[in-house]
Design a protein around this motif. Sequence first.
Motif, PDB file in Angstrom:
ATOM      1  N   MET A   1     -21.701 -17.459  -1.236  1.00  0.00           N
ATOM      2  CA  MET A   1     -20.991 -15.194  -0.496  1.00  0.00           C
ATOM      3  C   MET A   1     -21.475 -14.162  -1.827  1.00  0.00           C
ATOM      4  N   LYS A 183     -12.091  -9.685  12.318  1.00  0.00           N
ATOM      5  CA  LYS A 183     -10.366 -10.664  12.342  1.00  0.00           C
ATOM      6  C   LYS A 183      -9.065  -9.735  11.855  1.00  0.00           C
ATOM      7  N   ASP A 200     -12.299 -20.683   7.283  1.00  0.00           N
ATOM      8  CA  ASP A 200     -13.114 -19.852   6.503  1.00  0.00           C
ATOM      9  C   ASP A 200     -14.209 -18.901   7.054  1.00  0.00           C
ATOM     10  N   SER A 202     -16.511 -17.172   6.644  1.00  0.00           N
ATOM     11  CA  SER A 202     -17.522 -16.524   5.884  1.00  0.00           C
ATOM     12  C   SER A 202     -17.753 -18.286   5.391  1.00  0.00           C
ATOM     13  N   VAL A 206     -22.244 -19.025   6.869  1.00  0.00           N
ATOM     14  CA  VAL A 206     -23.210 -19.417   5.492  1.00  0.00           C
ATOM     15  C   VAL A 206     -23.737 -20.824   5.814  1.00  0.00           C
ATOM     16  N   THR A 212     -23.680 -13.857   4.622  1.00  0.00           N
ATOM     17  CA  THR A 212     -22.643 -13.498   4.670  1.00  0.00           C
ATOM     18  C   THR A 212     -21.688 -12.095   3.762  1.00  0.00           C
ATOM     19  N   LEU A 213     -21.285 -11.513   4.463  1.00  0.00           N
ATOM     20  CA  LEU A 213     -20.037 -11.094   3.534  1.00  0.00           C
ATOM     21  C   LEU A 213     -19.236 -10.411   4.257  1.00  0.00           C
ATOM     22  N   GLU A 214     -17.836 -10.675   3.312  1.00  0.00           N
ATOM     23  CA  GLU A 214     -16.670 -10.057   3.656  1.00  0.00           C
ATOM     24  C   GLU A 214     -16.846  -8.228   3.176  1.00  0.00           C
ATOM     25  N   LYS A 239     -26.942 -11.822  10.433  1.00  0.00           N
ATOM     26  CA  LYS A 239     -26.556 -11.121   9.199  1.00  0.00           C
ATOM     27  C   LYS A 239     -25.089 -11.209   9.344  1.00  0.00           C
ATOM     28  N   ILE A 242     -18.092 -10.344   8.132  1.00  0.00           N
ATOM     29  CA  ILE A 242     -16.591 -10.614   8.269  1.00  0.00           C
ATOM     30  C   ILE A 242     -15.110  -9.655   7.830  1.00  0.00           C
TER      31      ILE A 242
END
Length: 284
Positions: A1, A183, A200, A202, A206, A212-214, A239, A242
Amino acid sequence: MTAVTMPCGDARADRRFEPARMRRTVLQMAYAGAAVHIGCAFSITELLSVLYRNHLRYPGNDPRAEGRDYLVLSKGHGVMAQYACMHELGWLQDSHILGYFADGSELKGLSDSRVAGLEVTSGSLGHGFSVGIGIAMGLQRQRTDQKVYAIVGDGELNEGPIWEGALVAAHHRIDNLMLIVDKNGFQAMGSTDDVLALGDLSAKFVSFGFETLEVDGHDEVAIDAAIRQLWELSPGKPKALIARTVKGKGVPFMESDNRWHYTRLDAKTLADAVDALGLTGESS
């Protein structure tokens, strides 16, 4: 990530789509129509603000332009936040907002594709994402540069079609698709952890083959940076963003109070909510 990189400058140079103004529009609609789903509209306000201000393309400001990008609101019960954006664009008038749910109103309490600017009919959760995948696949085969954004709620991830769709998107290398997860930690009947723990997210996306990014889902600059960074990463991968959000964000007495999934405004709570936004006395 991959970590989010903060950009220089202000992603809010365009003063349209200011979150406080949009939340006020949601409140006006909810009060006029004695409607529910305020909290879940507030949690996606900044996400929509950034998308409409900086990313979604509508040639000629036409919601049905052939070359447009697509926003698929799979969590269709949050549609009042999207209506607020459509009002900012001039696609909806004050009469639409103040006449919400009145006899003859074109606007529904869930996303309805018969309304220009809404791409899917959603609200039966878990299905809008798959429609978005189909749109993205079609655009990819036409070799356009159009993008598809699909917004789902975290509670919606309880639905199996979400994960079937994720497998399809990764398998077919649908890299013009961005899934955005709101979320906020709640769904209609309780917290997501109590109803069906998601773990989790993310790591899950993945493992399903998504880049994936948060991000803090209420930080407009960080949201803008994350979206730009995701599009630059790993051609050939779908893509996922989160977004950590707060249900009811912007009005303290609504924040993280799941009763505002179904609670209706009265004159006092409307006035208190508008006052909390700091917009009392300002024109819309």
